[in-house]
Design an enzyme around this catalytic site. Structure first.
Site, short mmCIF file in Angstrom:
data_model
loop_
_atom_site.label_atom_id
_atom_site.label_comp_id
_atom_site.label_asym_id
_atom_site.label_seq_id
_atom_site.Cartn_x
_atom_site.Cartn_y
_atom_site.Cartn_z
N GLY A 71 36.11 63.85 66.81
CA GLY A 71 35.62 65.29 67.11
C GLY A 71 34.73 65.36 67.12
O GLY A 71 33.82 65.95 67.06
N THR A 72 34.33 65.03 65.64
CA THR A 72 33.11 65.10 64.64
C THR A 72 31.99 64.16 65.40
O THR A 72 30.72 64.67 65.77
CB THR A 72 33.26 64.49 62.93
OG1 THR A 72 34.63 64.93 62.82
CG2 THR A 72 31.83 64.96 62.25
N ASN A 151 41.44 76.17 64.67
CA ASN A 151 41.63 74.94 63.31
C ASN A 151 42.63 75.70 62.34
O ASN A 151 44.06 75.08 61.83
CB ASN A 151 41.53 74.36 62.75
CG ASN A 151 39.78 74.07 61.95
OD1 ASN A 151 39.25 74.86 63.12
ND2 ASN A 151 40.21 73.90 60.87
N GLN A 179 41.68 71.27 68.50
CA GLN A 179 43.04 71.85 68.36
C GLN A 179 43.76 72.48 69.50
O GLN A 179 45.20 72.52 69.62
CB GLN A 179 42.75 72.90 67.13
CG GLN A 179 42.12 72.51 65.74
CD GLN A 179 43.61 72.11 65.03
OE1 GLN A 179 44.92 72.15 65.20
NE2 GLN A 179 43.26 70.60 64.28
N SER A 199 39.77 65.11 70.08
CA SER A 199 40.24 63.98 68.42
C SER A 199 41.67 63.12 68.94
O SER A 199 42.60 63.76 69.51
CB SER A 199 40.04 64.60 67.70
OG SER A 199 40.65 63.70 66.90
N HIS A 201 43.37 60.94 66.54
CA HIS A 201 44.38 61.12 65.47
C HIS A 201 45.15 63.25 65.57
O HIS A 201 46.04 63.31 64.48
CB HIS A 201 43.83 61.35 64.27
CG HIS A 201 42.94 62.11 63.51
ND1 HIS A 201 43.62 62.51 62.61
CD2 HIS A 201 41.31 62.50 63.83
CE1 HIS A 201 42.12 63.79 62.28
NE2 HIS A 201 41.01 63.55 62.69
N THR A 237 30.20 48.37 70.62
CA THR A 237 31.36 47.56 71.22
C THR A 237 32.73 48.57 71.26
O THR A 237 32.71 49.30 70.16
CB THR A 237 31.90 46.32 71.06
OG1 THR A 237 30.88 45.66 70.69
CG2 THR A 237 32.47 45.48 71.11
N CYS A 325 39.59 70.55 55.11
CA CYS A 325 38.62 69.60 54.97
C CYS A 325 37.99 70.32 53.93
O CYS A 325 36.46 70.07 53.21
CB CYS A 325 37.06 69.60 56.33
SG CYS A 325 38.26 69.49 57.85
C1 LIG Z 1 39.98 67.69 63.43
C2 LIG Z 1 38.54 68.66 63.65
C3 LIG Z 1 37.90 68.03 64.52
C4 LIG Z 1 36.91 66.68 63.70
O1 LIG Z 1 37.50 65.97 64.34
P1 LIG Z 1 37.57 63.95 64.01
O2 LIG Z 1 38.25 63.81 64.49
O3 LIG Z 1 39.13 64.14 62.91
O4 LIG Z 1 36.34 63.96 63.60
C5 LIG Z 1 36.73 68.71 65.00
N1 LIG Z 1 37.15 70.63 65.39
C6 LIG Z 1 38.62 70.87 65.17
C7 LIG Z 1 38.23 71.92 65.89
C8 LIG Z 1 39.31 69.61 64.41
O5 LIG Z 1 40.42 70.38 64.08
#
Ligand SMILES: *Cc1c(COP(=O)(O)O)cnc(C)c1O
Length: 389
Positions: A71-72, A151, A179, A199, A201, A237, A325
């Protein structure tokens, strides 16, 4: 001791079926997807399948899905890629005060480079004001970015309406849907979204993998330069095991959507009712109406959320304060600040997030311990306040 994990918005465990799907790509199916022999093609086909699985979850075309490291990275790509591509057209970006730090800190970096950024407020429900959005638009605005689901407080933003406003002014519209994915219905076509961050995870897939949806016809600059991967838009890759896992997690999220939402919201409402009924001086932050099905954000007056977290941890219970975070910093949450929660109350706030593996017994165990912990902390804090501490 019982172990109860109520921090699904920080990250989720990887589901069994997902792990099973990933394993062969560590061992016998290790080929580089760019190689032209069969072992390479095998990996290439796995990526094609994952791209279809992710696309299907959001009603996109597979060619509109670009895999990233999470996500980042997706958020960074949008901010810096749009700024680079459109800098001759304008230097103004509109976002909100409640975005994830991946968006906020990227925007702040652009400000240092001479961009203007408007950070929209939220109302007492935790929702952005579309009138304020409209009046913030100038002829220099090149990007509007509003998250789908927050989040910390779980509030769902009016993305379809905001995207329509952006379109009317021919401005790119991005949403951070990390989210929202798997938790609220997403149809990028119907919602009019140009760019969307995802994302793996947060939806029971592996960490370090995500995607950016880029609507066909939308152009932003590349974020990574190098090889020809991801149709030359994102070099490097491919994280093939991660991508395969993300694809499988997306497929499961799609199939189990109704069941997942029902399960989480029922347990969340049960947790909310028990806390509000049985523990005095507690209240929920953000509207209960348009909300992430598993999110409950509660302020416990007169005590520290950090103390609650640490004592719950002693009973094997995992929750967070503010956002994961910021758990290492003592800065009050920027989201709760934007919501107008006074600083001392922010420090008394705990986020509980429920997921597929949470049970009713887990919730009972948490509330039973929480009641004792809150009583104990309040006992201590009233004694200390008498002493003038
Ligand atoms: C967790 C999160 C991210 C970051 O995603 P990562 O895959 O952990 O880098 C970005 N935006 C929101 C709203 C999140 O909850």
């Amino acid at each position: 001791m019982r172990n109860v994990y109520l921090d699904y918005s920080a990250t989720t465990p990887v589901k069994e079926e997902v792990v099973k799907e990933m394993i062969p790509y560590f061992t016998e199916k290790f080929g580089n997807p760019s190689s032209l022999y069969d072992k390479g093609l095998e990996s290439k086909e796995a990526i094609i399948k994952a791209r279809e699985q992710v696309a299907e979850l959001i009603n996109a075309k597979p060619t509109e899905i670009f895999f990233t490291a999470g996500g980042t990275e997706s958020d960074n790509w949008v901010v810096f890629g749009a700024a680079e591509k459109l800098k001759d057209k304008g230097n103004h970006i509109i976002t909100t005060k409640i975005e994830h730090h991946a968006m906020l800190h990227s925007c702040m970096e652009l400000e240092k480079q001479g961009f203007d950024v408007t950070y929209l407020d939220i109302n007492e429900d935790g929702v952005v004001d579309l009138h304020q959005l409209k009046s913030a638009i100038t002829d220099k605005t090149i990007l509007i970015s509003i998250m789908l689901v927050n989040n910390e407080i779980g509030t769902i933003q009016p993305i379809k309406e905001a995207a329509a406003i952006a379109k009317e002014h021919k401005i790119l519209f991005h949403t951070d849907a990390v989210q929202g994915l798997g938790n609220v219905p997403i149809d990028v076509k119907d919602m009019g979204i140009d760019l969307m961050s995802m994302s793996s995870h947060k939806i029971y897939g592996p960490k370090g993998t995500g995607a950016l949806y880029i609507r066909k016809g939308v152009a932003i600059s590349n974020y990574m330069y190098g090889g020809a991967q991801e149709t030359r838009k994102r070099a490097g890759t491919e994280n093939i095991t991660g991508i395969v896992g993300f694809g499988k997690a997306a497929e499961i999220a799609n199939q189990n959507f109704d069941e997942h939402v029902e399960h989480c919201s029922q347990l969340r409402d049960y947790l909310r009712d028990r806390i509000l009924d049985e523990i005095p001086d507690t209240y929920v932050n953000g509207t209960l109406k348009h909300r992430h099905p598993g999110n409950l954000n509660v302020t416990f007056k007169y005590i520290e959320g950090e103390s609650i977290l640490l004592l719950l941890n002693q009973f094997g219970i995992s929750v967070s304060t503010g956002s994961a975070c910021s758990s290492t910093s003592l800065e009050p949450s920027h989201v709760l600040s934007a919501l107008g929660v006074p600083v001392e109350m922010i420090h008394g706030t705990v986020r509980f997030t429920i997921g597929d593996f949470t049970t009713k017994e887990d919730i009972d165990y948490v509330v039973d311990n929480l009641k004792k912990i809150v009583e104990r902390l309040r006992g201590i804090s009233s004694v200390n306040s008498v002493k003038g501490w």
